[in-house]
Write a protein that holds these residues in place. Structure first.
Motif, mmCIF file in Angstrom:
data_model
loop_
_atom_site.group_PDB
_atom_site.id
_atom_site.type_symbol
_atom_site.label_atom_id
_atom_site.label_comp_id
_atom_site.label_asym_id
_atom_site.label_seq_id
_atom_site.Cartn_x
_atom_site.Cartn_y
_atom_site.Cartn_z
ATOM 1 N N TYR A 187 43.108 -23.645 38.749
ATOM 2 C CA TYR A 187 44.479 -23.954 39.173
ATOM 3 C C TYR A 187 45.316 -23.989 37.906
ATOM 4 N N GLN A 198 51.496 -22.701 47.040
ATOM 5 C CA GLN A 198 52.217 -23.399 45.983
ATOM 6 C C GLN A 198 51.322 -24.473 45.397
ATOM 7 N N LYS A 199 51.411 -24.568 44.107
ATOM 8 C CA LYS A 199 50.610 -25.569 43.411
ATOM 9 C C LYS A 199 51.351 -26.895 43.381
ATOM 10 N N GLU A 216 50.665 -16.797 37.294
ATOM 11 C CA GLU A 216 49.862 -16.958 38.501
ATOM 12 C C GLU A 216 49.569 -18.439 38.754
ATOM 13 N N GLU A 217 49.218 -18.754 40.008
ATOM 14 C CA GLU A 217 48.908 -20.133 40.363
ATOM 15 C C GLU A 217 47.416 -20.406 40.417
ATOM 16 N N GLN A 251 51.412 -24.094 35.033
ATOM 17 C CA GLN A 251 52.587 -23.245 35.250
ATOM 18 C C GLN A 251 53.482 -23.126 34.030
ATOM 19 N N ALA A 296 46.080 -26.035 47.668
ATOM 20 C CA ALA A 296 47.323 -25.976 46.918
ATOM 21 C C ALA A 296 48.509 -26.401 47.779
#
Length: 851
Positions: free
Chosen positions: A494, A2-3, A502-503, A497, A20
């Motif tokens: 990175y 998860q970012k 995609e992250e 969103q 992340a």
């Protein structure tokens, strides 16, 4: 993974993401101060290696002893009449490089070198039995080599690494040119004088030590060479002979010895500027703005230099050559902002740096319109982020270790939205952003090197962060005959969103080359790989990723005159390209070409190209994995350039590429391109160049649209582009010039049929029928008056006119199209800008004398 939802950013530094999961922004020192500390640290621990002393270590090199200046002074007027010049040792015996290598120069040339406490002086006497035949066309500074004039050049390798050099050129009309390791945009502060004499011409050059790089040693040993160019013979001759069959010129320089008791001075200069702009646009009130700032250069030591742009302003730079783009790839535009073009040779390693990303279009600019409801309108949406400041740190130690650091900060950008009730709100389209680049480059023997590069773009508030790491190397054998070179890079992003599902995005590239680089016969083999997710476009440029290419080249050179020719070059090359993911064949292309210069200095070029298996295009459909099958094609191309010594000269380029297929869709499909560029020199002060390019694409096919049912629509079209450019230069003196440039680019696209792309890559008939015709015009005028009133100082007055016109009605008549374009809303900008160069140590001494 998860970012993180938040990021920490100050006005000068940004905290990068190292992971992340459970991301916590580390507490960093200010980035620009951090880079400064790196440079001071490297300078302290590396030191400088002792240079070889004396000529004995280099028995095969020519040598010249520099003579120390006594108590007298030299008047820099081009007359070598002071006693010091008569007593100084002479460098003579020049050898021709072009057009007849390794033969004696046509006329005698004598060069002397004197050194004083603060500068080095070069005096050259070019004997000529016909002084009235010496060509003396005036030119803009740094364009001497392209002008119709004789010139003299001194090359100096003060650090004596035998890989890099400064050069200083003076023409027979007094125009100056300088470069640092090939960087033509580098401008040094130096003086010169010249004289046309009864038996030739002479030149006198004063170069302050502050403009050079050399080690703090009691006895100096520098690499040096001198070049004389006789324009009417197109003859280039060097004091220390250069062999065109050997790769690398600096290694063939001679030696300057006898320099004693000189030390690198404090290198500190400040160039403040002030500018004002008046903008006029139809239907709007005139707008006025003023700006001021400064460029600072500080020599940390004899090796490293810090460049800082404080509140930079580039509103007076030349307009871009805007293009119309139907391809799936971004157009590459040349950088024209001086701070980003001067002294940046180190930053090109591994191809990770494209300076136009700094202050470019905000990353969420297109996204802003999707954030409005039906009752709102987009009032403003900035096309560029505002640059706050930028710095460069670069240099190279005596051991050959080069270090380059670039850092820049841009301000946040906001789009403004207005409701029907007149209420305004703002949407952030770019955050406060920090751009960083670090290059470490170690030079090795025999013109070899190895580099490491790291880049990052760090943004706050959930915007995309990007990082890349790369390397580049070049290794040659002892005789400098064979080379092994390559590069590689890894990118990580990175992702924002708001824009991406995609992250994290990871990718890589690799390049390996081996070849023979010396002699008449030369060859190379190389392999290139770009992964499908390799992306450096936050601070670099990559047109397209996801391919593998294998290339072979074979070259044969004839350097010595023969028959009616002075020079000839044959080349055969072929490459095979495949998709990286999935691993699919794309195309094979073969090229054969010959280029030559004849005794009348007419340059000509002839090329044949062929794709025998057609081209499986995996990019035009704008969808990963979707192929489009293009047929076999061949191309024939010819180019010529006549002798620029004559008042009238002409360049021409013509090519024809037909597509060969039994499919009726491709019947009579071809691309024809022609360019003519006449130039006329009215006299030694005024010249005009006209360039006209026409490209006709008959029955051209390409992507048009994607429908709701996922169908991909292609269209057949008549696609034409025409580019016209007029450039006129008038030189009042070597220091005062007036340049006029007008450019018109016109593109028209008229569709006749539409097709749907099937899963096999072929085109099938479609009932699709929508209007996609396009008519595009880009028109620019740049009128620039430039006065270089002192070394490093100048005054500029600029008028810029710009028209950008787009529509769906295609006008087939050029005259009517041009007239209609002029009726559109033009933008006029008038500006004046003053820059003044201050050598701080010298300025301080002058103040001390007065007070």
């Amino acid at each position: 993974m998860q970012k993180a939802n938040s990021k920490s950013l100050t006005a000068i530094s940004l905290a990068p993401k190292f992971a992340a999961n459970n991301y916590k922004p580390p507490q960093l020192t200010i980035m620009q101060q951090f880079y400064l500390l790196i440079f001071f640290y490297l300078s302290a621990i590396l030191g400088l290696a002792a240079q070889p002393v004396g000529m004995a270590a280099y028995p095969n090199k020519k040598g010249l002893r520099a003579m120390q200046l006594g108590e007298g002074k030299l008047k820099i007027d081009g007359l070598l009449n002071e006693a010091a010049w008569q007593e100084a040792p002479i460098a003579e015996g020049f050898t021709e490089y072009e057009p007849a290598p390794n033969t004696p120069g046509s006329f005698r040339t004598e060069v002397r070198v004197i050194y004083g406490p603060s500068a080095i002086y070069i005096g050259a006497y070019m004997y000529d039995p016909a002084p009235d035949s010496i060509l003396q066309q005036l030119a803009v500074r740094d364009e001497v080599s392209g002008s119709n004039a004789d010139y003299f050049t001194v090359y100096i390798d003060g650090m004596f690494r035998q890989q890099n050099a400064f050069h200083f050129t003076v023409s027979a009309s007094g125009v100056r040119e300088d470069a640092s390791d090939g960087d033509q945009l580098w401008d040094a502060a130096w003086r010169s004088g010249h004289q046309i004499l009864e038996d030739g011409w002479s030149v006198e050059i004063e170069i302050p030590y502050s403009q050079l790089r050399f080690a703090p040693q009691e006895q100096q040993l520098w690499g040096i060479n001198f070049e004389r160019y006789i324009r009417r013979y197109r003859e280039s001759a060097y004091w220390s002979a250069l062999d065109p069959e050997i790769d690398g010129e600096v290694q063939q320089f001679g030696l300057l010895y006898g320099l004693e008791g000189i030390n690198p001075p404090l290198r500190l200069s400040l160039t403040p500027y002030a500018a004002s702009y008046l903008t006029l646009e139809n239907g709007q009130a005139p707008s006025f703005r003023a700006s001021a700032g400064a460029d600072l250069k500080y020599g940390i030591n004899e090796s490293f230099t810090l460049d800082v742009a404080l509140i930079p302003d580039f509103g007076d730079v030349q307009s871009d050559n805007l293009q119309f783009n139907l391809s799936p790839f971004e157009i590459y535009y040349t950088e024209r902002r001086p701070f980003f073009t001067e002294g940046t040779e180190l930053f090109g390693r591994a191809d990770l740096f494209y300076s136009r990303r700094v202050g470019s279009r905000p990353s969420r600019a297109s996204w802003a319109s999707s954030q409005m409801d039906s009752t709102e309108t987009l009032v403003s949406n900035p096309e560029r982020s505002q640059l706050i400041n930028a710095l460069k740190l670069s240099g190279r130690t005596q051991k050959g270790l080069g270090v380059g650091v670039f850092n820049a900060v841009t301000a946040p950008a906001y789009a403004k939205i207005e409701s029907e009730k007149g209420e305004e709100r703002s949407i952030k389209t770019e955050s406060l952003s920090n751009y960083n680049l670090l290059v470490i480059d170690q030079q090795l023997r025999n013109n070899s090197y190895i580099s490491f590069v790291q880049s990052s773009v760090l943004r706050s508030g959930g915007f995309t962060d990007a990082m890349a790491w790369g390397t580049e190397f070049r290794l040659t054998d002892k005789k400098n005959r064979y080379v092994l070179s390559g590069s590689g890079a890894y990118s990580r992003r990175y992702l924002d969103q708001e824009l991406y599902k995609e992250e994290i995005e990871d990718g890589f590239k690799a390049y390996l080359n081996v070849g023979k680089i010396q002699g008449q016969w030369r060859w190379s083999l190389n392999q290139t790989v770009y992964s499908d997710q390799y992306n450096i476009n936050d601070l670099g440029y990559i047109g397209r990723p996801n391919y593998l290419r294998t290339t072979a080249n074979l070259d044969y050179y004839i350097f010595k005159p023969f028959g009616r020719y002075n020079y000839m070059h044959y080349n055969f090359s072929t490459y095979m390209e495949q998709l990286y993911k999935p691993y699919n064949f794309s195309r094979i292309e073969m090229n054969a070409q010959v280029s030559a210069t004849d005794k009348n200095f007419l340059y000509s070029f002839f090329n044949l190209a062929f794709q025998p298996l057609g081209y499986v295009d995996f990019f035009e459909a704008r969808e990963a994995g979707r192929a489009w099958n293009k047929p076999i094609w061949g191309r024939i191309r010819g180019y010529f350039s006549s002798d620029y010594r004559k008042p009238f000269a002409l360049d021409g380029d013509i090519s024809y590429r037909p597509f060969l297929s039994a499919n009726p869709i491709w019947k009579n499909a071809y691309t024809f391109e022609m360019e003519l560029s006449p130039r006329y020199r009215f006299n030694d002060r005024a010249n005009l160049v006209l360039s006209q390019n026409l490209t006709l694409r008959n029955k051209n096919l390409g992507y048009v649209n994607r429908l709701a049912d996922e169908s991909i629509i292609f269209g057949q079209r008549s696609y034409q582009t025409m580019e016209s450019q007029l450039t006129f230069n008038y030189l009042f003196s070597p220091l005062i010039s007036l340049s006029f440039r007008a450019r018109h680019f016109w593109a028209s696209v008229a569709y006749s049929d539409f097709y749907v792309l099937d899963q096999t890559g072929d085109l099938l008939d479609s009932s699709y029928d929508a209007l996609h015709d396009q008519n595009y015009n880009a028109f620019n005028i740049d009128l620039i008056f430039r006065w270089r009133f002192a070394p490093g100082s100048e005054f500029n007055a600029v008028w810029k006119n710009a028209i950008l016109s787009e529509g769906q009605y295609v006008e087939e008549n050029y005259g009517r199209n041009f007239q209609q374009m002029l009726e559109d809303n033009p933008l006029n900008q008038f500006s004046v800008k003053l820059l003044y160069f201050l050598d701080v140590p010298r300025f301080g001494k002058e103040l001390a004398k007065r007070f």
